[in-house]
Enzyme design. Structure first.
Site, PDB file in Angstrom:
ATOM      1  N   LYS A 139       0.870  -1.212  -0.165  1.00  0.00           N
ATOM      2  CA  LYS A 139      -0.146  -0.086  -0.122  1.00  0.00           C
ATOM      3  C   LYS A 139       0.951   1.254   0.007  1.00  0.00           C
ATOM      4  O   LYS A 139       1.993   1.259   0.389  1.00  0.00           O
ATOM      5  CB  LYS A 139      -0.830  -0.199   1.313  1.00  0.00           C
ATOM      6  CG  LYS A 139      -1.949   0.979   1.188  1.00  0.00           C
ATOM      7  CD  LYS A 139      -3.239   0.032   0.164  1.00  0.00           C
ATOM      8  CE  LYS A 139      -4.607   0.839  -0.072  1.00  0.00           C
ATOM      9  NZ  LYS A 139      -5.624   0.017  -0.611  1.00  0.00           N
TER      10      LYS A 139
HETATM   11  P1  NAD Z   1     -12.949   7.482  -3.245  1.00  0.00           P
HETATM   12  O1  NAD Z   1     -11.831   8.546  -2.889  1.00  0.00           O
HETATM   13  O2  NAD Z   1     -13.070   7.238  -4.583  1.00  0.00           O
HETATM   14  O3  NAD Z   1     -14.128   7.710  -2.431  1.00  0.00           O
HETATM   15  C1  NAD Z   1     -14.332   7.848  -1.082  1.00  0.00           C
HETATM   16  C2  NAD Z   1     -15.869   8.348  -0.723  1.00  0.00           C
HETATM   17  O4  NAD Z   1     -15.922   8.397   0.626  1.00  0.00           O
HETATM   18  C3  NAD Z   1     -15.981   9.938  -1.217  1.00  0.00           C
HETATM   19  O5  NAD Z   1     -17.159   9.931  -1.737  1.00  0.00           O
HETATM   20  C4  NAD Z   1     -15.725  10.671  -0.046  1.00  0.00           C
HETATM   21  O6  NAD Z   1     -16.471  11.652  -0.019  1.00  0.00           O
HETATM   22  C5  NAD Z   1     -16.333   9.559   0.882  1.00  0.00           C
HETATM   23  N1  NAD Z   1     -16.083   9.883   2.351  1.00  0.00           N
HETATM   24  C6  NAD Z   1     -14.963  10.534   3.018  1.00  0.00           C
HETATM   25  N2  NAD Z   1     -14.951  10.493   4.380  1.00  0.00           N
HETATM   26  C7  NAD Z   1     -16.553  10.243   4.495  1.00  0.00           C
HETATM   27  C8  NAD Z   1     -17.110  10.049   5.639  1.00  0.00           C
HETATM   28  N3  NAD Z   1     -16.557  10.728   6.869  1.00  0.00           N
HETATM   29  N4  NAD Z   1     -18.494   9.987   5.631  1.00  0.00           N
HETATM   30  C9  NAD Z   1     -18.993   9.522   4.433  1.00  0.00           C
HETATM   31  N5  NAD Z   1     -18.510   9.507   3.243  1.00  0.00           N
HETATM   32  C10 NAD Z   1     -16.916   9.877   3.290  1.00  0.00           C
HETATM   33  O7  NAD Z   1     -12.083   6.143  -2.691  1.00  0.00           O
HETATM   34  P2  NAD Z   1     -12.724   4.628  -3.216  1.00  0.00           P
HETATM   35  O8  NAD Z   1     -11.401   4.230  -3.922  1.00  0.00           O
HETATM   36  O9  NAD Z   1     -14.009   4.676  -3.214  1.00  0.00           O
HETATM   37  O10 NAD Z   1     -12.322   4.000  -1.557  1.00  0.00           O
HETATM   38  C11 NAD Z   1     -13.270   3.874  -0.785  1.00  0.00           C
HETATM   39  C12 NAD Z   1     -12.796   2.664   0.323  1.00  0.00           C
HETATM   40  O11 NAD Z   1     -12.907   1.731  -0.504  1.00  0.00           O
HETATM   41  C13 NAD Z   1     -11.536   2.777   1.012  1.00  0.00           C
HETATM   42  O12 NAD Z   1     -11.466   2.203   2.313  1.00  0.00           O
HETATM   43  C14 NAD Z   1     -10.436   2.129  -0.046  1.00  0.00           C
HETATM   44  O13 NAD Z   1      -9.737   1.710   0.733  1.00  0.00           O
HETATM   45  C15 NAD Z   1     -11.525   0.814  -0.200  1.00  0.00           C
HETATM   46  N6  NAD Z   1     -11.024   0.085  -1.492  1.00  0.00           N
HETATM   47  C16 NAD Z   1     -10.967   0.702  -2.846  1.00  0.00           C
HETATM   48  C17 NAD Z   1     -10.887   0.114  -4.028  1.00  0.00           C
HETATM   49  C18 NAD Z   1     -10.838   0.592  -5.336  1.00  0.00           C
HETATM   50  O14 NAD Z   1     -10.498  -0.069  -6.201  1.00  0.00           O
HETATM   51  N7  NAD Z   1     -10.995   1.908  -5.351  1.00  0.00           N
HETATM   52  C19 NAD Z   1     -10.706  -1.240  -3.727  1.00  0.00           C
HETATM   53  C20 NAD Z   1     -10.779  -1.922  -2.725  1.00  0.00           C
HETATM   54  C21 NAD Z   1     -11.077  -1.110  -1.443  1.00  0.00           C
END
Ligand code: NAD
Length: 424
Positions: A114
């Protein structure tokens, strides 16, 4: 030169302590040898870099970045890069460890890694973001590579950031290196289906869980926290499957409509305004209220530690799908288990992204690209098989899905480590 100020963090507990405590519990349940647990409790390598960036106003900000490799026993390490003000080294280490388990559970030939930079990407201009990304890439250039460690998007990073990483790495090597990063835009070697892959994998897990419980998704309600890559597409897919998505949220607002949020309107509103605030036909609720809504499926898809011992006993959903990494703390886990809530753990429920990242890496190495239907069908095969293995292990041993998923994964990594032997 100035450094970024320390923000108030969303992390109530040290996530790396949580990840290591989880590993110790899994090792006890699955009889994994103590020496191996000691090896797997540590990250193989952690690099901290300083990232000076010329800002648009002529000043220079020095950001701090990390890249951590947890384990490479089963293949090169793989894991996203997070741009967020709350990034810490221990958060990156925990996320790297979870990536190791996720890749092993999915049976794909990667270890876990990561990366992260302490910054608020929303406050950076596009050109500042590009300079930050290129300098960070050049600081970690000896750590990454298609046979070594392959980054991908995570919170606060997207296809554009991956394109700059790809370009910076390639310029330094003197030729295009498609396999150095995944989550690239389609125009430069991305994979069809990658953008939606994490959410699609989450949907497959919810679908399989609902089928096990003889339920019907089209008769269910859902609340989705986070409207980024994972949350927005999961809300869309649930809606397309006929479930009623009654609440959505982002970092600025949480919204509720008992008759269902108009997900297409939410996408359009977010694209136009950069926030869900102001979306028509939905009333504002608090972030805490969203977590405890009376819904069938609750999908936390934002950050870690949103369901804690503080609110777990008020959760009314019967299924929690961990779209985010680490959204449920261990103490909350125990409370939810007592309540009979089915938790689809992060290493299973959000693994769709790394599975299609694996497909993107394979396609890039072969310079031969697949149709979207092929990508989605192969994703379905892998996620459903992992779901079934996890479900069966949980039933046989009468343990929660999280313990079962981690047990399968840790055993696979332990076996690979024993087979290879400890060098020298
Ligand atoms: P992203 O940056 O695209 O989106 C994050 C979202 O969360 C945004 O809409 C943001 O406004 C919102 N957010 C932040 N703080 C918040 C809060 N306190 N309350 C409500 N919403 C809030 O990120 P992502 O890629 O969608 O990742 C989200 C989660 O999924 C993370 O934990 C990440 O590690 C996990 N994840 C992502 C992927 C991927 O392929 N992108 C894969 C596996 C896991």
């Amino acid at each position: 030169m100035t450094a970024v100020e320390a923000p108030v963090s969303h992390l109530h507990e040290n996530p790396f302590d949580i990840a290591r405590a989880q590993l110790r519990r899994v090792a006890e349940t699955f009889d994994i040898e103590r020496n191996l647990v000691d090896v797997l409790s540590q990250c193989k390598k952690a690099v901290e870099v300083s990232v000076p960036v010329s800002m648009d106003d002529g000043t220079t900000h020095v950001f701090t970045g990390y890249r951590v490799t947890h384990n490479i026993a089963r293949g090169p390490s793989k894991g996203g890069i997070r741009y967020h003000p709350d990034v810490t080294l221990d958060e990156v280490k925990s996320l790297a460890m979870w990536m190791t388990w996720k890749c092993a559970l999915m049976g794909i030939p990667f270890g876990g890694a990561k990366g992260g930079v302490i910054c608020n990407p929303k406050k950076l201009s596009r050109s500042e973001l590009e300079r930050l990304t290129r300098r960070y890439t050049s600081e970690i250039i000896n750590e990454i590579g298609p046979e070594k460690d392959i980054p991908a998007p995570d919170v606060g990073t997207d296809g554009s950031v991956m394109a700059w990483i790809f370009d910076t790495y390639s310029m330094n090597k003197g030729h295009s290196v498609l396999g150095v990063v995944t989550g690239k835009p389609l125009t430069i070697g991305g994979s069809l289906g990658r953008e939606e892959a994490t959410a699609r994998g989450s949907l497959f897990c919810i679908r399989d869980a609902v089928a096990k419980q003889d339920g019907r998704l089209d008769q269910m309600t859902a609340a989705v926290q986070g409207f980024g890559n994972v949350g927005s597409f999961l809300a869309k897919f649930l809606h397309e499957e006929g479930a009623k998505v009654v609440a959505v949220s982002d970092s600025t607002v949480a919204l509720h409509n008992a008759n269902g949020i108009d997900i297409h309107a939410a996408f359009a509103h977010k694209r136009e305004h950069g926030t869900l605030r102001g979306l028509a036909n939905a009333e504002e609720i608090t972030a805490d209220e969203l977590i405890v809504l009376d819904v069938d499926v609750l999908a936390p898809c934002a950050l870690e530690q949103v369901i804690t011992e503080r609110n777990a006993d008020q959760v009314r959903a019967s299924i929690i799908c961990e779209g985010a990494n680490g959204p449920v703390t261990p103490r909350a886990d125990a409370i939810l288990e007592d309540k009979g809530v089915l938790i689809l753990p992060d290493v299973l429920a959000n693994a769709g992204g790394v599975v299609v990242s694996y497909f993107e890496w394979v396609q890039g190495l072969q310079e031969y690209f697949w149709k979207e239907a092929e990508v989605n069908a192969k994703l379905n095969d892998i996620v459903s098989r992992a779901f079934e293995e996890t479900w069966e292990t949980a039933q046989e041993r009468e343990i929660p899905m999280r313990m079962a998923a981690y047990g399968i994964a840790v055993r696979r990594v332990a076996e690979a480590t024993i087979t290879r032997g400890i060098y020298p």
